[in-house]
Design a protein around this motif. Structure first.
Motif, PDB file in Angstrom:
ATOM      1  N   ALA A 183       3.510   0.155   3.665  1.00 46.49           N
ATOM      2  CA  ALA A 183       4.365   1.339   3.743  1.00 46.49           C
ATOM      3  C   ALA A 183       4.392   2.127   2.442  1.00 46.49           C
ATOM      4  O   ALA A 183       4.649   3.340   2.453  1.00 46.49           O
ATOM      5  N   LEU A 184       4.088   1.479   1.305  1.00 49.12           N
ATOM      6  CA  LEU A 184       4.287   2.119   0.011  1.00 49.12           C
ATOM      7  C   LEU A 184       2.992   2.509  -0.691  1.00 49.12           C
ATOM      8  O   LEU A 184       2.962   3.493  -1.430  1.00 49.12           O
ATOM      9  N   ALA A 185       1.905   1.758  -0.472  1.00 47.90           N
ATOM     10  CA  ALA A 185       0.654   2.069  -1.156  1.00 47.90           C
ATOM     11  C   ALA A 185       0.099   3.451  -0.820  1.00 47.90           C
ATOM     12  O   ALA A 185      -0.570   4.059  -1.671  1.00 47.90           O
ATOM     13  N   PRO A 186       0.335   4.002   0.386  1.00 48.86           N
ATOM     14  CA  PRO A 186      -0.194   5.349   0.640  1.00 48.86           C
ATOM     15  C   PRO A 186       0.396   6.434  -0.252  1.00 48.86           C
ATOM     16  O   PRO A 186      -0.203   7.503  -0.397  1.00 48.86           O
ATOM     17  N   ARG A 187       1.556   6.185  -0.871  1.00 45.54           N
ATOM     18  CA  ARG A 187       2.154   7.239  -1.696  1.00 45.54           C
ATOM     19  C   ARG A 187       2.425   6.801  -3.131  1.00 45.54           C
ATOM     20  O   ARG A 187       2.993   7.565  -3.917  1.00 45.54           O
ATOM     21  N   ALA A 188       2.089   5.578  -3.495  1.00 44.45           N
ATOM     22  CA  ALA A 188       2.339   5.092  -4.847  1.00 44.45           C
ATOM     23  C   ALA A 188       1.252   4.104  -5.251  1.00 44.45           C
ATOM     24  O   ALA A 188       0.650   3.453  -4.401  1.00 44.45           O
ATOM     25  N   ARG A 189       1.012   4.020  -6.539  1.00 40.49           N
ATOM     26  CA  ARG A 189       0.119   2.993  -7.073  1.00 40.49           C
ATOM     27  C   ARG A 189       0.962   1.742  -7.304  1.00 40.49           C
ATOM     28  O   ARG A 189       1.735   1.662  -8.265  1.00 40.49           O
ATOM     29  N   CYS A 190       0.846   0.791  -6.415  1.00 42.15           N
ATOM     30  CA  CYS A 190       1.691  -0.396  -6.420  1.00 42.15           C
ATOM     31  C   CYS A 190       1.107  -1.432  -7.375  1.00 42.15           C
ATOM     32  O   CYS A 190       0.004  -1.942  -7.156  1.00 42.15           O
ATOM     33  N   LEU A 191       1.856  -1.756  -8.414  1.00 44.88           N
ATOM     34  CA  LEU A 191       1.446  -2.699  -9.447  1.00 44.88           C
ATOM     35  C   LEU A 191       2.400  -3.882  -9.396  1.00 44.88           C
ATOM     36  O   LEU A 191       3.600  -3.729  -9.622  1.00 44.88           O
ATOM     37  N   GLU A 214       1.879   7.858  -8.289  1.00 45.88           N
ATOM     38  CA  GLU A 214       2.716   7.471  -9.418  1.00 45.88           C
ATOM     39  C   GLU A 214       2.935   5.952  -9.409  1.00 45.88           C
ATOM     40  O   GLU A 214       3.051   5.342  -8.346  1.00 45.88           O
ATOM     41  N   PRO A 215       3.002   5.331 -10.588  1.00 46.11           N
ATOM     42  CA  PRO A 215       3.119   3.868 -10.634  1.00 46.11           C
ATOM     43  C   PRO A 215       4.443   3.366 -10.046  1.00 46.11           C
ATOM     44  O   PRO A 215       5.514   3.900 -10.343  1.00 46.11           O
ATOM     45  N   LEU A 216       4.341   2.349  -9.242  1.00 44.00           N
ATOM     46  CA  LEU A 216       5.492   1.634  -8.695  1.00 44.00           C
ATOM     47  C   LEU A 216       5.315   0.177  -9.116  1.00 44.00           C
ATOM     48  O   LEU A 216       4.450  -0.530  -8.605  1.00 44.00           O
ATOM     49  N   LEU A 217       6.111  -0.257 -10.098  1.00 40.24           N
ATOM     50  CA  LEU A 217       5.985  -1.593 -10.686  1.00 40.24           C
ATOM     51  C   LEU A 217       6.971  -2.541 -10.011  1.00 40.24           C
ATOM     52  O   LEU A 217       8.184  -2.332 -10.071  1.00 40.24           O
ATOM     53  N   PHE A 218       6.447  -3.579  -9.372  1.00 41.63           N
ATOM     54  CA  PHE A 218       7.271  -4.590  -8.711  1.00 41.63           C
ATOM     55  C   PHE A 218       7.456  -5.786  -9.650  1.00 41.63           C
ATOM     56  O   PHE A 218       6.470  -6.331 -10.157  1.00 41.63           O
ATOM     57  N   LEU A 219       8.699  -6.214  -9.831  1.00 41.90           N
ATOM     58  CA  LEU A 219       8.976  -7.415 -10.611  1.00 41.90           C
ATOM     59  C   LEU A 219       9.719  -8.418  -9.734  1.00 41.90           C
ATOM     60  O   LEU A 219      10.855  -8.173  -9.329  1.00 41.90           O
TER      61      LEU A 219
END
Length: 312
Positions: free
Chosen positions: A65-73, A44-49
């Motif tokens: 730590a986060l990319a294995p469970r989220a699509r980090c954008l 699922e998308p995880l949008l960082f601002l």
């Protein structure tokens, strides 16, 4: 026309100058705007601002730590980082509206061309990413399902708060802003005073690299000059619309991770976040400063991952 070998050489050199930053295979551009963003991981998308004067380099230590469970954008806001350094409006409200327009373009691009779902996103915000991100999600109800808050604000300053004098000087005096722009003093000070764990020299250089040329620093001082005060009602209306125009955030799962040694976003601001979101998962990092993602990266990454598991 540049030879392929020359392009590869410049890419390798740039990558060498950004220690810890994801490789070029994760770099993307929004064709319509030239906005640069990272695309790392799956799910699922995880949008960082990010905020000012940082850019997507700030998130590099959280990605493992986060990319294995989220699509980090992780985009670079217009005028910062590796995004195009555009001639953005100088009027504060118009400047911030341009930032929101680029977020709209990014979302459309990701949904229409990069396979991202239209809804069900998690939004992680820091510094200026907070007011911009919450203004954007309120204009697009249902897109964001979870909110991660890191040393930021998304509402008028709480009673009793006073903005640090150096930010008021830059905001309120054009001559001071011009001097800061000429020397890149604001960014240089941030990457020293904004942490309690000193950055390595190569990390500081990486943060400063996109803004080494004076022509690439305009957005830094314009963000400071856009900081709202009690007289800038037009900016507050843009960032926090009237109740009938905004999505209700009270039922949204919220994570709050706070560097307690931040001279700008003080415990008074944290208390207002908690008052507005009493059911939020709150983690205080007592040895961390403004750049909490630098000072408390390991703990923060683990706590955000736990939050994502709890609220799938």
């Amino acid at each position: 026309m540049t030879a392929p070998g020359a392009r590869t050489g410049r890419s390798s050199l740039l990558q060498h100058l950004l220690p810890g930053y994801p490789g070029r295979e994760h770099w993307r551009l929004v064709p319509a705007t030239g906005q640069h963003y990272l695309d790392v991981g799956a799910g699922e998308p995880l949008l960082f601002l990010h905020g000012n004067p940082t850019w997507s380099y700030a998130w590099r230590r959280l990605l493992p730590a986060l990319a294995p469970r989220a699509r980090c954008l992780a985009p670079d806001l217009p005028g910062l980082g590796l995004s195009q350094h555009l001639a953005l409006p100088s009027d504060p409200a118009a400047f911030l509206q341009a930032q929101l327009d680029h977020l709209d373009a990014l979302h459309r691009h990701l949904v229409r061309h990069e396979g991202a779902p239209e809804r069900g996103w998690t939004l992680a915000v820091h510094d200026w990413g907070g007011p911009l991100g919450t203004a954007w999600l309120r204009r697009h109800p249902g897109v964001v399902s979870r909110l991660v808050v890191l040393n930021t604000i998304a509402f008028p300053w709480p009673d009793g708060y006073r903005l640090p004098f150096y930010l008021r000087w830059i905001r309120d005096h054009r001559s001071v802003a011009a001097a800061v722009d000429a020397t890149n003093a604001f960014a240089r000070a941030t990457f020293r005073a904004g942490v309690t764990r000193p950055l390595r020299p190569d990390e500081r250089r990486a943060y400063l690299l996109p803004h080494a040329r004076r022509g690439n620093r305009r957005a830094i001082t314009r963000f400071v000059r856009a900081i709202p005060d009690g007289t800038r009602a037009d900016v507050w209306r843009l960032l926090e619309p009237a109740d009938e125009a905004r999505d209700d955030l009270r039922d949204m799962p919220v994570f709050i991770g706070w560097g307690m040694r931040d001279p700008v976003f003080t415990p008074l601001v944290l208390a207002e976040w908690i008052r507005r979101h009493p059911r939020a998962a709150v983690h205080r990092y007592h040895r961390a400063g403004h750049l909490v993602m630098e000072d408390a990266a390991d703990e923060l990454g683990a706590h955000i991952a736990q939050f994502l598991r709890r609220w799938p």
